[in-house]
Motif scaffolding. Structure first.
Motif, PDB file in Angstrom:
ATOM      1  N   LYS A   1      12.631 -40.358 -26.543  1.00 24.77           N
ATOM      2  CA  LYS A   1      12.953 -40.131 -27.952  1.00 24.77           C
ATOM      3  C   LYS A   1      11.710 -39.732 -28.743  1.00 24.77           C
ATOM      4  O   LYS A   1      11.756 -38.806 -29.563  1.00 24.77           O
ATOM      5  CB  LYS A   1      13.598 -41.386 -28.555  1.00 24.77           C
TER       6      LYS A   1
ATOM      7  N   HIS B   1      10.807 -36.279 -27.951  1.00 20.77           N
ATOM      8  CA  HIS B   1      11.680 -35.305 -28.613  1.00 20.77           C
ATOM      9  C   HIS B   1      11.126 -34.911 -29.980  1.00 20.77           C
ATOM     10  O   HIS B   1      11.089 -33.724 -30.319  1.00 20.77           O
ATOM     11  CB  HIS B   1      13.083 -35.886 -28.769  1.00 20.77           C
TER      12      HIS B   1
ATOM     13  N   ARG C   1       8.043 -32.711 -29.807  1.00 23.87           N
ATOM     14  CA  ARG C   1       8.395 -31.306 -29.558  1.00 23.87           C
ATOM     15  C   ARG C   1       9.093 -30.676 -30.761  1.00 23.87           C
ATOM     16  O   ARG C   1       8.899 -29.507 -31.053  1.00 23.87           O
ATOM     17  CB  ARG C   1       9.317 -31.200 -28.340  1.00 23.87           C
ATOM     18  N   ASN C   2       9.912 -31.462 -31.431  1.00 24.84           N
ATOM     19  CA  ASN C   2      10.720 -30.953 -32.539  1.00 24.84           C
ATOM     20  C   ASN C   2      10.624 -31.932 -33.701  1.00 24.84           C
ATOM     21  O   ASN C   2      11.507 -32.784 -33.878  1.00 24.84           O
ATOM     22  CB  ASN C   2      12.170 -30.782 -32.079  1.00 24.84           C
TER      23      ASN C   2
ATOM     24  N   VAL D   1      19.581 -40.693 -26.617  1.00 26.61           N
ATOM     25  CA  VAL D   1      18.716 -39.897 -25.767  1.00 26.61           C
ATOM     26  C   VAL D   1      19.558 -39.036 -24.827  1.00 26.61           C
ATOM     27  O   VAL D   1      20.601 -39.461 -24.322  1.00 26.61           O
ATOM     28  CB  VAL D   1      17.756 -40.810 -24.972  1.00 26.61           C
ATOM     29  N   GLN D   2      19.117 -37.826 -24.617  1.00 20.84           N
ATOM     30  CA  GLN D   2      19.770 -36.902 -23.697  1.00 20.84           C
ATOM     31  C   GLN D   2      18.943 -36.805 -22.416  1.00 20.84           C
ATOM     32  O   GLN D   2      17.729 -37.044 -22.418  1.00 20.84           O
ATOM     33  CB  GLN D   2      19.890 -35.514 -24.345  1.00 20.84           C
TER      34      GLN D   2
ATOM     35  N   ASP E   1      15.854 -34.748 -22.621  1.00 21.91           N
ATOM     36  CA  ASP E   1      14.674 -35.388 -23.210  1.00 21.91           C
ATOM     37  C   ASP E   1      13.955 -36.237 -22.171  1.00 21.91           C
ATOM     38  O   ASP E   1      12.720 -36.279 -22.142  1.00 21.91           O
ATOM     39  CB  ASP E   1      15.091 -36.248 -24.405  1.00 21.91           C
TER      40      ASP E   1
ATOM     41  N   LYS F   1      11.903 -34.006 -19.869  1.00 22.78           N
ATOM     42  CA  LYS F   1      10.688 -33.436 -20.453  1.00 22.78           C
ATOM     43  C   LYS F   1       9.590 -34.481 -20.639  1.00 22.78           C
ATOM     44  O   LYS F   1       8.421 -34.134 -20.753  1.00 22.78           O
ATOM     45  CB  LYS F   1      11.021 -32.779 -21.799  1.00 22.78           C
TER      46      LYS F   1
ATOM     47  N   THR G   1      14.238 -41.832 -35.683  1.00 23.78           N
ATOM     48  CA  THR G   1      14.049 -41.756 -34.235  1.00 23.78           C
ATOM     49  C   THR G   1      13.066 -42.809 -33.745  1.00 23.78           C
ATOM     50  O   THR G   1      13.272 -43.416 -32.687  1.00 23.78           O
ATOM     51  CB  THR G   1      13.569 -40.350 -33.827  1.00 23.78           C
TER      52      THR G   1
END
Length: 294
Positions: free
Chosen positions: A70, A73, A76-77, A85-86, A89, A92, A157
């Motif tokens: 998280k 994420h 990065r963004n 959480v995906q 993610d 990465k 987040t």
């Protein structure tokens, strides 16, 4: 004459991209010419008895991985908040288990790919940076009450990432973290069960978000005694919710007919970003007039 590239990097002021590039270049030179690289390592000590079972270590490992993903994420963004959480993610920003000795788990980091490195010579990966930033939000020790208060002031987040660790500690036992980074000083953090209980209570406090919505659809049914309506949206899907007693007769008159409904929508959100299901209340209905009704 020998150059102290580490000192040069530390003395570069400012926060512009040129300053960051200059610092990165100096650090790259430091690593290339002044010292041998060390592999970054995260040591996670699980407090408690020595006969802890596999589920305890699994819970804590998964919580740390999800929290790292998280934070990775939003590195990065920075504009993209997430509370779930995906797998992308995790992919990465992975933590790689290197081994376990007693109550201590050892995590390493992947070899940096050129497009993943956060320092241009490929030293620091997204995983390592995410763990570093996560450590910034965790208590330094069992008496660091200020860190607990600071968590509640962070973005959604970050609060949610810390909540993952809090939930694992409350369920199991306290943990201590020691990060040996690629560059810089070692970091040590911890979270006791008492600290986790305090944060768990605070992060689960909720607030209501109230909104209003106008929906066109077909009244599919009503439960008179329970005062529940069912509305089939024109755009698809069904809404159910509460209805005021004075609307029951009007609903019965318009069953299986197209209507426009005015709804009050209440959604509960906890401080750590978990959102409950929306609750609908029917405020008014207006029958849709067709050519056959004229």
């Amino acid at each position: 004459m020998m150059m102290d590239f580490r000192r040069i990097a530390d003395e570069i002021p400012g926060g512009t991209w040129l300053d960051d590039l200059a610092r990165a270049s100096a650090m790259a030179a430091h690593w290339k010419f002044e010292r041998t690289a060390r592999s970054p390592l995260l040591r996670v000590s699980v407090m408690g008895p020595t006969n802890l079972d596999a589920y305890t270590f699994s819970d804590i490992s998964r919580a740390l991985q999800d929290a790292t993903a998280k934070v990775g994420h939003i590195i990065r963004n920075p504009q993209g908040e997430i509370t779930y959480v995906q797998q992308a993610d995790r992919d990465k920003a992975p933590l790689i288990q290197r081994g376990q000795a007693g109550n201590t788990i050892f995590f390493g980091f992947p070899e940096p790919a050129p497009d993943d490195a956060l320092i241009h010579d490929g030293i620091e990966t997204l995983s390592e940076r995410a763990v570093k930033e996560l450590c910034d939000f965790l208590p330094a020790n069992g008496s660091d009450d200020g860190a607990l208060d600071a968590v509640l002031l962070q973005r959604d987040t970050v609060r949610n990432a810390v909540s993952d660790i809090v939930s694992a500690v409350v369920k199991n036992t306290g943990i201590g973290l020691a990060l040996t980074p690629t560059a810089g000083e070692d970091l040590t953090r911890s979270m006791t069960t008492d600290q986790a209980k305090v944060l768990h209570s605070s992060l689960r406090e909720s607030r209501e978000e109230i909104g209003y919505e106008t929906v066109t659809g077909r009244l599919d049914g009503v439960r008179t005694r329970r005062r529940i309506f069912y509305l089939e949206r024109e755009s698809g899907g069904t809404i159910q919710g509460a209805v005021a007693p004075d609307l029951l007769d009007q609903i019965k008159e318009n069953l299986d007919r197209p209507v426009t409904a005015r709804l009050r929508v209440v959604r509960t959100t906890t401080i750590d970003g978990r959102r409950g299901r929306p609750v609908h209340e029917l405020l008014e209905i207006t029958p849709e007039v067709s050519l056959f009704d004229q």
